[in-house]
Structure formats: C-alpha cells, structure tokens
Scaffold this motif. Structure first.
Motif, PDB file in Angstrom:
ATOM      1  N   ARG A 169       3.246 -10.595   4.736  1.00 36.38           N
ATOM      2  CA  ARG A 169       2.325 -11.686   4.472  1.00 36.38           C
ATOM      3  C   ARG A 169       1.463 -12.019   5.689  1.00 36.38           C
ATOM      4  NH1 ARG A 169       5.513 -15.596   4.381  1.00 36.38           N
ATOM      5  NH2 ARG A 169       4.691 -16.766   6.137  1.00 36.38           N
ATOM      6  N   GLU A 170       2.086 -12.170   6.845  1.00 35.19           N
ATOM      7  CA  GLU A 170       1.352 -12.614   8.030  1.00 35.19           C
ATOM      8  C   GLU A 170       0.460 -11.524   8.614  1.00 35.19           C
ATOM      9  OE1 GLU A 170       4.242 -14.100  10.771  1.00 35.19           O
ATOM     10  OE2 GLU A 170       4.409 -16.044   9.739  1.00 35.19           O
ATOM     11  N   GLU A 171       0.930 -10.281   8.577  1.00 35.10           N
ATOM     12  CA  GLU A 171       0.175  -9.179   9.178  1.00 35.10           C
ATOM     13  C   GLU A 171      -0.582  -8.356   8.130  1.00 35.10           C
ATOM     14  OE1 GLU A 171       0.129  -9.069  12.423  1.00 35.10           O
ATOM     15  OE2 GLU A 171       1.659 -10.650  12.601  1.00 35.10           O
ATOM     16  N   ARG A 172      -0.433  -8.733   6.850  1.00 30.36           N
ATOM     17  CA  ARG A 172      -1.077  -8.016   5.752  1.00 30.36           C
ATOM     18  C   ARG A 172      -0.713  -6.526   5.782  1.00 30.36           C
ATOM     19  NH1 ARG A 172      -4.774 -11.223   3.302  1.00 30.36           N
ATOM     20  NH2 ARG A 172      -5.855  -9.442   2.353  1.00 30.36           N
ATOM     21  N   LEU A 173       0.588  -6.269   5.834  1.00 27.93           N
ATOM     22  CA  LEU A 173       1.103  -4.908   5.926  1.00 27.93           C
ATOM     23  C   LEU A 173       1.673  -4.452   4.596  1.00 27.93           C
ATOM     24  CD1 LEU A 173       3.123  -5.195   9.272  1.00 27.93           C
ATOM     25  CD2 LEU A 173       0.826  -4.250   8.983  1.00 27.93           C
ATOM     26  N   SER A 174       1.755  -3.138   4.411  1.00 25.03           N
ATOM     27  CA  SER A 174       2.482  -2.588   3.281  1.00 25.03           C
ATOM     28  C   SER A 174       3.974  -2.720   3.540  1.00 25.03           C
ATOM     29  CB  SER A 174       2.128  -1.107   3.094  1.00 25.03           C
ATOM     30  OG  SER A 174       2.614  -0.347   4.194  1.00 25.03           O
ATOM     31  N   PHE A 175       4.785  -2.566   2.487  1.00 26.05           N
ATOM     32  CA  PHE A 175       6.230  -2.614   2.663  1.00 26.05           C
ATOM     33  C   PHE A 175       6.689  -1.562   3.662  1.00 26.05           C
ATOM     34  CE2 PHE A 175      10.382  -0.832   1.663  1.00 26.05           C
ATOM     35  CZ  PHE A 175      11.190  -1.955   1.761  1.00 26.05           C
ATOM     36  N   ILE A 227      13.695  -5.540  -2.565  1.00 29.61           N
ATOM     37  CA  ILE A 227      12.308  -5.971  -2.323  1.00 29.61           C
ATOM     38  C   ILE A 227      11.345  -4.799  -2.222  1.00 29.61           C
ATOM     39  CG2 ILE A 227      13.073  -8.071  -1.146  1.00 29.61           C
ATOM     40  CD1 ILE A 227      12.397  -6.674   1.529  1.00 29.61           C
ATOM     41  N   THR A 228      11.803  -3.592  -2.519  1.00 28.97           N
ATOM     42  CA  THR A 228      10.983  -2.394  -2.275  1.00 28.97           C
ATOM     43  C   THR A 228       9.760  -2.309  -3.185  1.00 28.97           C
ATOM     44  OG1 THR A 228      12.427  -1.130  -3.756  1.00 28.97           O
ATOM     45  CG2 THR A 228      12.940  -1.059  -1.418  1.00 28.97           C
ATOM     46  N   ASP A 229       9.760  -2.996  -4.323  1.00 32.02           N
ATOM     47  CA  ASP A 229       8.630  -2.908  -5.246  1.00 32.02           C
ATOM     48  C   ASP A 229       7.551  -3.952  -4.987  1.00 32.02           C
ATOM     49  OD1 ASP A 229       9.747  -0.747  -6.572  1.00 32.02           O
ATOM     50  OD2 ASP A 229      10.772  -2.001  -8.049  1.00 32.02           O
ATOM     51  N   ILE A 230       7.772  -4.848  -4.036  1.00 28.77           N
ATOM     52  CA  ILE A 230       6.776  -5.880  -3.744  1.00 28.77           C
ATOM     53  C   ILE A 230       5.611  -5.258  -2.973  1.00 28.77           C
ATOM     54  CG2 ILE A 230       6.345  -8.055  -2.539  1.00 28.77           C
ATOM     55  CD1 ILE A 230       9.263  -8.765  -2.999  1.00 28.77           C
TER      56      ILE A 230
END
Length: 405
Positions: A169-175, A227-230
């Motif tokens: 969320r904060e860094e706008r990263l992929s999982f 949480i892998t699908d988020i």
C-alpha cells in the motif's frame, strides 16, 4: 542464594536472545524471584556450529544428557516443529520440571494435552511466546478471564504478512516485490509459506482459542486463507474507499463450537487494527464486562520473544491456567449480516436475492451486506469478495448513486 537451573532447547535467534536476556538482567531476576537464574545446559543440533557460552554450561546435541542432570528446574523450548519439541516437553513435565515454550506449531497440536499433564504433575507451563511475541496477550487473558467472558478476538498475528500488505500500500508494490523486500530484511523465510498462507497465524489462533474457550476450533471447518492473491490494484481500490487490507485471525464462540477464521479482510479507520502497520502485531479483545481492549507490539524477533519467555520464567506458578470455559455461556447476540467489498469489474454485476446494496465506487467496487452462502453464489462473476470488519460508513465522495444492473 539458591539457584533456578534452566535447560535451554535451541540456540538460534530466540535461544540466544533468552540466554543473553537472562545473563544481562540477572540482578532484576534475582530481585523478583529471590534466586539466581542460571542456564546450565543448551541443546543444539550441531555442536560444531556453536561456541560454548561459558565453560560450566553443558552444550550438547543429546537431550537425554539434559533431562538426566542432577538438578534441573525449568526447561525452555526454543526450537520449531511438532517434533521433537512435544516429546521433550512431555519428558520434562514427567520429570517434574517447569516448562516454557515458544513453539507455536507444537503447542497448537499438543497444548491441551501438555496443560493437563502439567496440572497433574503440579508444574507450570508457560506459553506466552507462542502468540504475539512481545505482546503480553496470554498473561492479559489469564487475568481478564477471572471476571470477564471473552466473546470475540481479532488479531494481526503475523508480522511478515502485515509488513507485505503495508509495503504494497505505502510503496505501491506488487505482492512479489514486497515479499522480496521482506526476505531481504529477514522478516520472511526463504520459504515463506507458513506466514503468507496463514498457517502461523492459525496455530496462534488455536492457542488463544484453547485458553479463552477451553477448546480449540474444528481444524477441518476453520478458514485459513493467505494473502498471495491480493493485487496492488485491489489495494488502491480499497484505499480509495478508506479501507486497508489486513491479514486477520478471528475467534468467537458460535453456538456450541469455536468459529476460527484466518483470512485477508478490509478494515476502516474506526477499527482497532487499522493503524497496525509493518511487522507489528496486535490483538483486539471484546469481553462482556470490560468491553473492547487492544494490545499492540512487536510480534517476533530475538528480544521481544525472549521477553515473553522470561516473563513466564518469573511467573512459575504451578497450574496457572484459567478453568475451562463453560460451553454455551458466552453472551448471546443476534447474528449480524457481514459487509463485503466486491472488487473487480462490477459494471454488469447482477446481485441476486439475499444481497443488500450499500454503495459502489465507479466500476470496480461494490459494497454489500450478504451471508457467506450468498457471497459464494456469485463467485462465477469473476469478482473477489473481502469482508469488511467493524463499522464502516461511506462518505458522500465514496458512495455511488447508481445501482448495479
């Protein structure tokens, strides 16, 4: 001055933290216990990989040499896995030693049996370090249960998954990118399945369930989702609605059984877990008298875990567990229909009977009230449903005026 002799099983990160904490805080421990606390033996897998801390300390790869020591008061379990930890704890109790464990997987499977055995042999069994690291959740619940009946527990019990969701969320990263950073920082193992798929949080939830309700959940009927699908897109949509993804373990008494869920959910700003970020853990407790209380702190690491173990060490009161929860005595409340965020292409979404429409955000999110059965019925519409915990209200900017088709 008399001595409390300790056998330490495991000399990795946690074991070394325990050893160092006992040595550095000896004066304080002596003031509290009235005795010197001394680690006299350490069990390791490979002796060649470890330097002997002190000449008089027995360093061995043979547990039998520790259990056969002429004087042994406490055995501390700082190893991982169901075995050999369970066998070692059982042997120590049968010998008459107090035992303390940080082994959440072993304790989730065998904790109830070990508690019964400890009571029978009039020794203490400490397990503060199995849940929440440095958060004193076990001691808090033991005291709370003297007067209160706990009705519900919600917790972020795994720092790795929480760090990943915060970073996304904060860094706008992929999982995948957030997981790689967690591994580089040492928050995630090379094989992170235990954390990101919810096993670690589930084991901790089982420990809390047995303490609070006197029984564990039915493992086969419990929910454990990772949480892998988020996706980063889903996190952006949630943020636009004033919501944050959290990987939450929930426990509550439901009729004659414990309902246990570990899954990714959404929480709004009013929820106690909303601002729990990074590797922090937190537990929110709802009880019949006190209402809601929340505890937050470091969930893992050398010294937070060592702190929990040493706290157990200074509370060596035999049989220090609450009585078994009286089934069916939990406060009864009418079932509240869950609120869900349906994320995905909602442009042509058709909501069947059983859904209450609450609002929408453009064509990628719809908020509804519906039962879990009803949510399952629309899975074929290529949407992902995430439950929203706690009170959530749309602002005028967030609420859409157009009903879905």
């Amino acid at each position: 001055m008399s001595v409390i002799t300790v056998g330490l099983l495991g000399f990795g990160t946690v074991g070394k933290g325990v050893y160092e904490t006992i040595n550095k805080h000896q004066e304080r421990l002596q003031a509290i216990t009235g005795k010197e606390v001394k680690v006299t033996a350490i069990l390791v897998k490979n002796i060649e990989k470890h330097a002997l801390p002190e000449k008089e300390v027995l360093l061995t790869d043979d547990f039998q040499k520790i259990i056969d020591l002429p004087k042994l008061d406490v055995v501390i379990d700082a190893i991982v896995g169901k075995e050999p930890g369970y066998t070692y704890m059982r042997q120590a109790i049968l010998r008459g030693c107090h035992v303390i464990t940080a082994n959440k997987e072993m304790f989730a499977h065998h904790g109830s049996e070990l508690k019964t055995l400890a009571k029978k042999h009039n020794v203490s069994l400490g397990f503060e370090a199995t849940v929440g690291g440095g958060i004193p959740i076990i001691q808090t619940l033991k005291r709370l249960l003297n007067a209160n009946k706990v009705e519900r527990i919600e917790g972020i019990l795994n720092g790795t998954s929480n760090f990943i969701l915060t970073s996304m969320r904060e860094e706008r990263l992929s999982f995948e990118a957030a997981l790689k950073i967690a591994q580089e920082k040492g928050y995630a193992e090379a094989d992170p399945e235990n954390d990101i798929e919810g096993y670690d949080a589930f084991y901790k939830a089982v420990v809390l369930s047995e303490l609070v309700f006197g029984k564990g959940p039915d493992w086969g009927r419990s929910t454990r989702l990772g949480i892998t699908d988020i996706t980063s897109e889903q996190i952006d949509i949630a943020s636009s609605l004033g919501l944050r993804f959290k990987h939450v373990a929930s426990l509550e008494w439901n009729k004659d059984a414990v309902r246990c869920e570990v899954k990714p959910v959404l929480v709004g700003e009013s929820h106690p877990l909303y601002r729990v970020e990074g590797v922090q853990n937190a537990v929110s407790i709802d009880a019949d008298i006190v209402g809601n209380i929340s505890l937050q702190g470091p969930g893992a690491g050398m010294f937070p875990t060592a702190s929990a173990i040493v706290e157990d060490l200074i509370h060596l009161d035999a049989n220090d567990f609450p009585d078994v929860f009286e089934e069916g005595k939990a406060k009864g409340e009418e079932a509240v229909m869950p609120v869900w965020a349906l994320l995905g292409d909602t442009h042509s979404l058709e909501l069947p009977n059983g859904f209450e429409f609450l609002g929408c955000s453009s064509d990628n999110a719809v908020i509804v009230k519906a039962s879990e059965a009803a949510i399952s019925s629309i899975a074929c519409q290529k949407l992902t449903a995430y439950q929203i915990l706690g009170d959530y209200q749309f602002s005028e900017a967030q609420a859409g005026q157009v009903q879905p088709v």
